[in-house]
Design an enzyme around this catalytic site. Structure first.
Site, mmCIF file in Angstrom:
data_model
loop_
_atom_site.group_PDB
_atom_site.id
_atom_site.type_symbol
_atom_site.label_atom_id
_atom_site.label_comp_id
_atom_site.label_asym_id
_atom_site.label_seq_id
_atom_site.Cartn_x
_atom_site.Cartn_y
_atom_site.Cartn_z
ATOM 1 N N HIS A 57 0.757 -1.184 0.146
ATOM 2 C CA HIS A 57 -0.024 -0.284 -0.374
ATOM 3 C C HIS A 57 0.230 1.205 0.121
ATOM 4 C CE1 HIS A 57 0.668 -0.270 3.857
ATOM 5 N NE2 HIS A 57 0.932 1.502 4.583
ATOM 6 N N ASP A 114 -5.332 -6.660 2.086
ATOM 7 C CA ASP A 114 -5.150 -7.395 2.227
ATOM 8 C C ASP A 114 -3.654 -7.828 1.352
ATOM 9 O OD1 ASP A 114 -7.477 -8.344 3.935
ATOM 10 O OD2 ASP A 114 -8.091 -9.539 2.073
ATOM 11 N N SER A 213 4.845 2.122 7.926
ATOM 12 C CA SER A 213 3.984 1.109 6.960
ATOM 13 C C SER A 213 5.401 0.539 6.755
ATOM 14 C CB SER A 213 3.378 1.716 6.224
ATOM 15 O OG SER A 213 1.816 2.600 7.265
ATOM 16 N N GLY A 214 5.659 -0.453 6.166
ATOM 17 C CA GLY A 214 5.903 -1.135 5.207
ATOM 18 C C GLY A 214 7.105 -2.351 5.826
#
Length: 264
Positions: A57, A114, A213-214
């Protein structure tokens, strides 16, 4: 690898873990800061000398990696020492094939974010040092570890604090792994699936946040750190009654290995 580092390329905006602790040099040699022409926007985990694993994302609104850079070995992004920090351009990215950024109930009942994984290919092969090293990936044995054996897990990154103050410092936070049933109580139950891992505190106050994130969720075994999860999503940041949701790396080992072998 360039001998000098342009700090404008490394970072312009800083974000961090909520209520985290300052990381020490060599503590997280696999931590990666991913930036777009100097703007840090996501974390990542170095898993190979030319590959980084992150959250798909993070790249949802990008169409090219032309200005993407991976920064490794840094604790203070605004004071990057070229003796320790390595920077490489990102030349390509490969999201997991079933990842759908918007969700598609007609595509195997996939909901938003997902299978939230992406592999980033680096232009330069990293030099193994005490501050830059790949982390080990899990195997099926690690996937079956009991919750008791996975209590000492750490999330690290350069993400935002809740009041949006900014930081240039790598932070980390110890978080307990949470059972799937308990995690589902704080989220819509159908959103928590077997390829997720939840971690955090019911009372809130400590969590990964925007910009994290990540990044890696690392658990420790007798063999050292293992990359168990990748920071994916949550409800706000450190909110009471919810947990951080991570992509369970062990479910994607075959795809990771096949992608690296095919495109290396």
């Amino acid at each position: 690898m360039a001998n000098t580092i342009d700090n404008r390329i490394i970072l312009k905006r800083f974000r961090r873990i909520i209520r985290g602790h300052l990381a020490k040099p060599e503590q997280f040699p696999y931590q990666v800061s991913i930036n777009n022409n100097g703007d840090h926007f996501c974390g990542g985990a170095l898993i190979h000398e030319k590959w980084v694993l992150s959250a798909a994302h993070c790249l949802k609104y990008f169409t090219s990696t032309q200005n993407f850079y991976a920064v490794m070995g840094a604790i203070y992004l605004d004071r990057a020492d070229p003796k320790y920090v390595q920077v490489s351009r990102v030349t390509a990215y490969f999201p997991f094939p079933r990842y759908d950024p918007w969700g598609n109930p007609n595509n195997g009942n996939i909901t938003r974010n997902d299978h939230d994984l992406v592999l980033l290919k680096l232009q330069n092969r990293i030099q193994h040092t005490s501050r830059v090293q790949p982390i080990r990936l899990p195997n099926p044995i690690h996937d079956k570890l009991s919750l008791e054996n996975m209590q000492q897990c750490i999330v690290s990154g350069f993400g935002t604090v809740k009041d949006t103050r900014q930081s240039h410092i790598l932070k980390y936070l110890t978080v307990p792994i949470v059972e799937r049933e308990q995690c589902a109580r704080g989220h819509r139950p159908k959103r928590i699936k077997d390829f997720h891992i939840c971690a955090g505190y019911w009372h809130g106050g400590s969590d990964a946040c925007n910009g994290d994130s990540g990044g890696p969720l690392t658990c420790y075994s007798n063999e050292g750190p293992i990359l168990i999860g990748i920071v994916s999503w949550g409800v706000e940041c450190a909110r009471h009654g919810t947990y951080g949701v991570y992509t369970r790396v062990s479910r994607y080992i075959r795809w990771i290995n096949q992608t690296i072998e095919r495109y290396s």
